[in-house]
Design a protein around this motif. Sequence first.
Motif, PDB file in Angstrom:
ATOM      1  N   ARG A 137      45.308  42.651  43.726  1.00 34.02           N
ATOM      2  CA  ARG A 137      44.582  42.815  42.476  1.00 34.02           C
ATOM      3  C   ARG A 137      44.474  44.275  42.051  1.00 34.02           C
ATOM      4  O   ARG A 137      43.538  44.658  41.376  1.00 34.02           O
TER       5      ARG A 137
ATOM      6  N   PRO B 254      39.698  46.421  42.095  1.00 33.80           N
ATOM      7  CA  PRO B 254      39.036  45.473  42.999  1.00 33.80           C
ATOM      8  C   PRO B 254      39.045  45.931  44.453  1.00 33.80           C
ATOM      9  O   PRO B 254      38.069  45.703  45.184  1.00 33.80           O
TER      10      PRO B 254
ATOM     11  N   TRP C 267      35.523  46.412  46.419  1.00 31.96           N
ATOM     12  CA  TRP C 267      35.154  45.740  47.672  1.00 31.96           C
ATOM     13  C   TRP C 267      34.746  46.767  48.727  1.00 31.96           C
ATOM     14  O   TRP C 267      33.708  46.628  49.375  1.00 31.96           O
TER      15      TRP C 267
ATOM     16  N   LEU D 220      34.232  42.918  36.652  1.00 33.46           N
ATOM     17  CA  LEU D 220      34.576  43.125  38.060  1.00 33.46           C
ATOM     18  C   LEU D 220      33.316  43.294  38.906  1.00 33.46           C
ATOM     19  O   LEU D 220      33.165  42.660  39.959  1.00 33.46           O
TER      20      LEU D 220
ATOM     21  N   GLU E 218      31.341  40.126  39.478  1.00 37.37           N
ATOM     22  CA  GLU E 218      31.956  39.226  40.459  1.00 37.37           C
ATOM     23  C   GLU E 218      31.485  39.580  41.867  1.00 37.37           C
ATOM     24  O   GLU E 218      31.178  38.692  42.677  1.00 37.37           O
TER      25      GLU E 218
ATOM     26  N   HIS F 195      36.073  34.685  45.872  1.00 34.31           N
ATOM     27  CA  HIS F 195      35.838  35.434  44.643  1.00 34.31           C
ATOM     28  C   HIS F 195      36.870  36.520  44.351  1.00 34.31           C
ATOM     29  O   HIS F 195      37.053  36.875  43.185  1.00 34.31           O
TER      30      HIS F 195
ATOM     31  N   CYS G 128      39.040  38.300  40.479  1.00 37.11           N
ATOM     32  CA  CYS G 128      38.894  39.653  39.931  1.00 37.11           C
ATOM     33  C   CYS G 128      40.078  39.980  39.029  1.00 37.11           C
ATOM     34  O   CYS G 128      41.212  39.584  39.307  1.00 37.11           O
TER      35      CYS G 128
END
Length: 350
Positions: free
Chosen positions: A79, A83, A87, A209, A212, A232, A236
Amino acid sequence: MCGGIGSRFWPYSRAHLPKQFIDFFGTGRSLLQMTYDRVLELIPSENVIVVTNEQYAPLVSEQLPDVRPENVLLEPSRRNTAPCIAWATYHIAARDPEACMIVTPSDHLITREQLFIDAIRNGFEFVEERDALLTLGIKPTRPETGYGYIQVGEPVEKDILKVKTFTEKPDLELARVFVESGEFFWNSGIFLWSARAIKDALHRYAADLALEFDKGLNVFGTDGERAFIEQHFPACPSISIDFAVMEKAGNVYVECVNFGWSDLGTWSALYDNSPKNRDANVTQNCNVITYNSTGNIFAVRDEKLVVVSGLKDYIIADAGDVLLICPQAEEQRIKQIVNDVQTRFDDKYL
């Protein structure tokens, strides 16, 4: 960050063994391992987070055995960088909301490592005191069309300036204008910021983003994090951190550095950073005999002997089931070549 495929280095860089896991210089260390060694001068091993595609979990474990398994974040799908960084940010913030972060790709070459370390320490001091997003800018040495550019504004501190604009991969004519102006630096893709600052920026400029990841605020740092990500992360948007945040935010700064940097994104970059013989040819761990041939790069595996005559400024890359012969001047076409190969042969040669 080490989840990319490195398609511009095809066929040496393949889906099963991307360029960050390859030892290009015969040192016994891959680009990923060299990056890890470099950041250990700044960050204790227990604080090094690796984000990669789940396909590469065995490679990361093999090449970085000292990194804790819980520090390897495995993306279930690709992604892009926003993303990935989001994370890592939520993961780190769950451990320490006041943490500061350096975000670095795993496939860069840095030749003057002490200058790199000094620059990062200076950058950390800057972001620890401010709500700031800091990127490292490299003074350009040529009108490169494969890099993004940063236009600098007013100075804030020594070597740190406000960012005016970002421009992604200009054409050759515009790249020449940028270099001649003296106002533009290459965007290295190395960032420093506090976890708080980048979370705020994600909420402001990439709300879809951030929201999420907000759905799992209570699971980061727990046993439930992996299951949440599996569900999830694929939802994204696939977007780079530059497009998602850096080009929009008003608190972006650049530290102008000169520590011998290359993102090793192309065969020409590898050629530029490799030792050359008397005919200006580069050989990557292979045996080559040349006649009237100059300026070439040979990357051939399995001890195959390569004999060429009358070749100038070419890429010759042999990866067993694929042989690429391409003028260096046309290497920007390699991505299109990879797409054409996939169209005709699916994933067989990728």
